[in-house]
Design a protein around this motif. Structure first.
Motif, PDB file in Angstrom:
ATOM      1  N   ASN A  40       0.816  -1.215   0.000  1.00 18.59           N
ATOM      2  CA  ASN A  40       0.000   0.000   0.000  1.00 18.59           C
ATOM      3  C   ASN A  40       0.847   1.261   0.000  1.00 18.59           C
ATOM      4  OD1 ASN A  40      -2.205  -1.646   0.027  1.00 18.59           O
ATOM      5  ND2 ASN A  40      -2.985  -1.001   2.017  1.00 18.59           N
ATOM      6  N   ARG A  41       1.968   1.235   0.715  1.00 18.15           N
ATOM      7  CA  ARG A  41       2.844   2.417   0.724  1.00 18.15           C
ATOM      8  C   ARG A  41       3.516   2.607  -0.637  1.00 18.15           C
ATOM      9  NH1 ARG A  41       1.348   6.006   4.368  1.00 18.15           N
ATOM     10  NH2 ARG A  41       1.307   5.173   6.483  1.00 18.15           N
ATOM     11  N   LEU A  42       3.945   1.527  -1.253  1.00 14.57           N
ATOM     12  CA  LEU A  42       4.536   1.647  -2.586  1.00 14.57           C
ATOM     13  C   LEU A  42       3.490   2.126  -3.596  1.00 14.57           C
ATOM     14  CD1 LEU A  42       6.838  -1.513  -2.807  1.00 14.57           C
ATOM     15  CD2 LEU A  42       7.542   0.869  -2.600  1.00 14.57           C
ATOM     16  N   ALA A  43       2.243   1.687  -3.425  1.00 12.30           N
ATOM     17  CA  ALA A  43       1.183   2.116  -4.344  1.00 12.30           C
ATOM     18  C   ALA A  43       0.991   3.628  -4.309  1.00 12.30           C
ATOM     19  CB  ALA A  43      -0.123   1.412  -3.992  1.00 12.30           C
ATOM     20  N   GLU A  44       1.172   4.241  -3.137  1.00 14.23           N
ATOM     21  CA  GLU A  44       1.020   5.690  -3.039  1.00 14.23           C
ATOM     22  C   GLU A  44       2.034   6.418  -3.905  1.00 14.23           C
ATOM     23  OE1 GLU A  44       1.409   6.424   1.101  1.00 14.23           O
ATOM     24  OE2 GLU A  44      -0.528   5.503   1.634  1.00 14.23           O
ATOM     25  N   PHE A  45       3.169   5.796  -4.158  1.00 13.86           N
ATOM     26  CA  PHE A  45       4.185   6.403  -5.018  1.00 13.86           C
ATOM     27  C   PHE A  45       4.012   5.967  -6.476  1.00 13.86           C
ATOM     28  CE2 PHE A  45       8.225   6.602  -7.182  1.00 13.86           C
ATOM     29  CZ  PHE A  45       8.716   7.833  -6.810  1.00 13.86           C
ATOM     30  N   VAL A  46       3.735   4.671  -6.688  1.00 13.18           N
ATOM     31  CA  VAL A  46       3.734   4.109  -8.039  1.00 13.18           C
ATOM     32  C   VAL A  46       2.489   4.519  -8.822  1.00 13.18           C
ATOM     33  CG1 VAL A  46       3.611   1.943  -9.345  1.00 13.18           C
ATOM     34  CG2 VAL A  46       5.195   2.160  -7.415  1.00 13.18           C
ATOM     35  N   ASP A  47       1.306   4.436  -8.210  1.00 12.60           N
ATOM     36  CA  ASP A  47       0.058   4.632  -8.951  1.00 12.60           C
ATOM     37  C   ASP A  47      -0.045   5.994  -9.629  1.00 12.60           C
ATOM     38  OD1 ASP A  47      -0.539   2.100  -8.174  1.00 12.60           O
ATOM     39  OD2 ASP A  47      -2.149   2.625  -6.788  1.00 12.60           O
ATOM     40  N   PRO A  48       0.269   7.108  -8.956  1.00 20.42           N
ATOM     41  CA  PRO A  48       0.179   8.410  -9.648  1.00 20.42           C
ATOM     42  C   PRO A  48       1.141   8.513 -10.835  1.00 20.42           C
ATOM     43  CG  PRO A  48       0.291   8.716  -7.269  1.00 20.42           C
ATOM     44  CD  PRO A  48       0.621   7.287  -7.527  1.00 20.42           C
ATOM     45  N   VAL A  49       2.304   7.898 -10.733  1.00 19.02           N
ATOM     46  CA  VAL A  49       3.275   7.982 -11.824  1.00 19.02           C
ATOM     47  C   VAL A  49       2.765   7.237 -13.054  1.00 19.02           C
ATOM     48  CG1 VAL A  49       5.630   7.410 -12.541  1.00 19.02           C
ATOM     49  CG2 VAL A  49       5.204   8.257 -10.229  1.00 19.02           C
ATOM     50  N   PHE A  50       2.270   6.022 -12.873  1.00 19.53           N
ATOM     51  CA  PHE A  50       1.758   5.260 -14.013  1.00 19.53           C
ATOM     52  C   PHE A  50       0.465   5.861 -14.558  1.00 19.53           C
ATOM     53  CE2 PHE A  50       4.757   1.985 -12.819  1.00 19.53           C
ATOM     54  CZ  PHE A  50       5.024   1.340 -14.017  1.00 19.53           C
ATOM     55  N   ALA A  51      -0.306   6.552 -13.706  1.00 23.26           N
ATOM     56  CA  ALA A  51      -1.556   7.149 -14.164  1.00 23.26           C
ATOM     57  C   ALA A  51      -1.311   8.282 -15.151  1.00 23.26           C
ATOM     58  CB  ALA A  51      -2.353   7.654 -12.965  1.00 23.26           C
ATOM     59  N   ASP A  52      -0.217   9.023 -14.970  1.00 28.63           N
ATOM     60  CA  ASP A  52       0.076  10.154 -15.867  1.00 28.63           C
ATOM     61  C   ASP A  52       1.591  10.348 -15.942  1.00 28.63           C
ATOM     62  OD1 ASP A  52       0.028  12.360 -17.457  1.00 28.63           O
ATOM     63  OD2 ASP A  52      -1.155  13.611 -16.098  1.00 28.63           O
ATOM     64  N   PRO A  53       2.284   9.516 -16.740  1.00 30.69           N
ATOM     65  CA  PRO A  53       3.751   9.601 -16.796  1.00 30.69           C
ATOM     66  C   PRO A  53       4.259  10.964 -17.244  1.00 30.69           C
ATOM     67  CG  PRO A  53       2.963   7.597 -17.862  1.00 30.69           C
ATOM     68  CD  PRO A  53       1.763   8.444 -17.598  1.00 30.69           C
ATOM     69  N   GLY A  54       3.492  11.668 -18.094  1.00 32.05           N
ATOM     70  CA  GLY A  54       3.952  12.938 -18.642  1.00 32.05           C
ATOM     71  C   GLY A  54       4.115  14.036 -17.613  1.00 32.05           C
ATOM     72  N   ARG A  55       3.511  13.902 -16.448  1.00 29.95           N
ATOM     73  CA  ARG A  55       3.569  14.954 -15.435  1.00 29.95           C
ATOM     74  C   ARG A  55       4.644  14.694 -14.384  1.00 29.95           C
ATOM     75  NH1 ARG A  55      -2.120  16.755 -13.156  1.00 29.95           N
ATOM     76  NH2 ARG A  55      -0.698  18.359 -12.365  1.00 29.95           N
ATOM     77  N   HIS A  56       5.459  13.651 -14.606  1.00 26.81           N
ATOM     78  CA  HIS A  56       6.464  13.303 -13.596  1.00 26.81           C
ATOM     79  C   HIS A  56       7.855  13.343 -14.211  1.00 26.81           C
ATOM     80  CE1 HIS A  56       3.561  12.027 -10.504  1.00 26.81           C
ATOM     81  NE2 HIS A  56       2.820  11.676 -11.532  1.00 26.81           N
ATOM     82  N   THR A  57       8.817  13.537 -13.352  1.00 25.32           N
ATOM     83  CA  THR A  57      10.197  13.662 -13.795  1.00 25.32           C
ATOM     84  C   THR A  57      10.778  12.305 -14.160  1.00 25.32           C
ATOM     85  OG1 THR A  57      11.057  13.381 -11.574  1.00 25.32           O
ATOM     86  CG2 THR A  57      10.486  15.620 -12.246  1.00 25.32           C
ATOM     87  N   SER A  58      11.905  12.345 -14.834  1.00 25.45           N
ATOM     88  CA  SER A  58      12.580  11.104 -15.215  1.00 25.45           C
ATOM     89  C   SER A  58      12.943  10.274 -13.996  1.00 25.45           C
ATOM     90  CB  SER A  58      13.840  11.417 -16.028  1.00 25.45           C
ATOM     91  OG  SER A  58      13.504  11.990 -17.267  1.00 25.45           O
TER      92      SER A  58
END
Length: 414
Positions: A141-159
């Motif tokens: 669940n803690r990893l999901a808090e980091f992973v899910d937003p990134v996969f949901a919209d990769p264009g809004r996150h840094t490399s």
């Protein structure tokens, strides 16, 4: 209910049928079972609403029916003598929605003489439940808090965020799914039927082929016995080409079992490519030179290479579309460290704590496999203190670090 009773009736009838008729009967029954499974899963692949309500655990339920029919047909086990026992097997609730996929013969032996579980069995069952909670509530669940937003919209996150998410998702999936399996096996063991192991430290594997012998072992073992082996046997006259086809069919089936989506197809095809290349290289080596080096450096190199290959494949597994997966990979390779936000770096500190908890869980698994826990579970005040200190540490970690939201198990959707 209809599928359960029909499968029981077919299994009971098989020994009395002539061989040719028995084969056609089994083929028809298996086609009907898998056809119903496809009928339920296919509408979801298009993203539209289905006129069907998907039954809970339909995949594992269907696979149990198929394995039972094939095992009876091949003479591996006798038909079930009781319809009630068979119905209990295919709908055994601790395993129905999560696996593992237990074979009929194993289940029959477990419930042949039911008795109240012994103290040691109850204690080990509760340890599995506690371990499953730690994996799910703290790590996954803690990893999901980091992973899910990134996969949901990769264009809004840094490399940097994209790279970390790509590496973190396989760990999230492992903690989530193996935690679910630990909970299911613990609940099953409380009732006297734990079921088979489903994970064996997969990220310590030295090759992709070894990874799949350690990951979701009940599914990969099922596909090996009922898909890969028959296809490989049928194509044995075609030499290496037959082996390549059998591997490809098997690994693509692993991908498509999760759903009829292009990303799952690519996930299966990538794994097929990995295993085919490794198999052909192994077959091309002279005899006596097939054993890999066992030095610590060689082991570490192989484990790291395998993790990177699987991390790449899992990007496609996690992404909703192939375009989304490619966008994430392009962004990750862009390497834009100057754009890393402070908020993201703050999240990375929490990520480090979560990974430390995962490392502790894996240390417990290694210790269990090597007998450390059995030795610590003996008599003596020091051993009792160590054992209960471990329990209390896990419970306190759940209270302080657990993310207790209504986040579903990832594999519940499959």
């Amino acid at each position: 209910a209809a599928a359960t009773l029909a499968t029981f009736a077919v299994g009971a009838r098989l020994p009395a049928l002539p061989p040719d008729r028995a084969r056609w009967t089994v083929a028809g029954a298996v086609a009907a079972i898998l056809g119903a499974l496809v009928l339920v899963k296919l509408p979801a692949a298009g993203g539209g609403a289905s006129w069907l309500v998907a039954p809970l655990g339909i995949s594992y339920f269907s696979f149990r029916l198929v394995s039972y029919l094939l095992d009876v047909s091949w003479g591996r086990c006798a038909p079930a003598a009781s319809a009630a026992d068979f119905a209990a097997y295919v709908t055994y609730f601790p395993h129905l929605a999560s696996g593992p996929i237990q074979r009929w013969e194993s289940f029959r032996d477990d419930v042949a003489a039911p008795a109240p579980p012994a103290y040691d069995a109850l204690a080990s069952a509760l340890r599995l439940v506690l371990l499953g909670l730690v994996k799910k509530v703290i790590v996954a669940n803690r990893l999901a808090e980091f992973v899910d937003p990134v996969f949901a919209d990769p264009g809004r996150h840094t490399s940097a965020a994209l790279v970390v998410a790509a590496y973190a998702f396989p760990l999230q999936l492992y903690a989530d799914f193996s935690g679910l399996t630990d909970l299911a096996r613990g609940a099953g063991r409380l009732l006297g039927c734990a079921g088979p192991e489903n994970f064996d430290r997969p990220f310590f594997a030295r090759s992709v082929q070894e990874f799949w012998s350690r990951w979701h072992m009940s599914l990969t073992g099922w596909l090996r016995d009922y898909l890969f082996a028959p296809v490989n046997l049928a194509l044995r006259d075609h030499g290496r080409l037959g082996v390549v086809v059998a591997i490809t069919v098997n690994m693509v089936a692993v991908g498509l079992w999760h759903g009829f989506r292009w990303t799952f197809l690519v996930f299966g095809a990538l794994n097929a490519l990995y295993v085919v290349v490794a198999t052909l290289r192994r077959l091309a080596r002279p005899k006596g030179r097939g054993r890999p080096a066992s030095t610590p450096w060689a082991i570490g190199r192989d484990v790291l290479a395998t993790f990177h290959l699987m991390a790449l494949a899992f990007v496609f597994f996690r992404a909703e579309t192939i375009g989304g997966a490619l966008e994430l990979l392009r962004g990750a390779l862009g390497l834009r460290p100057a754009l890393v936000e402070r908020a993201r770096l703050a999240n990375l500190s929490g990520l480090a704590v979560t990974l430390a908890c995962l490392a502790a869980v894996e240390l417990v698994a290694i210790g269990t496999a090597r007998g450390w826990w059995a030795r610590a579970s003996g008599g003596g005040r020091a051993r009792v203190t160590l054992r209960w200190a471990t329990y209390y540490a896990a419970v306190i970690a759940l209270v302080l670090l657990g993310s207790w939201g209504s986040r579903a198990f990832i594999y519940a959707q499959f």
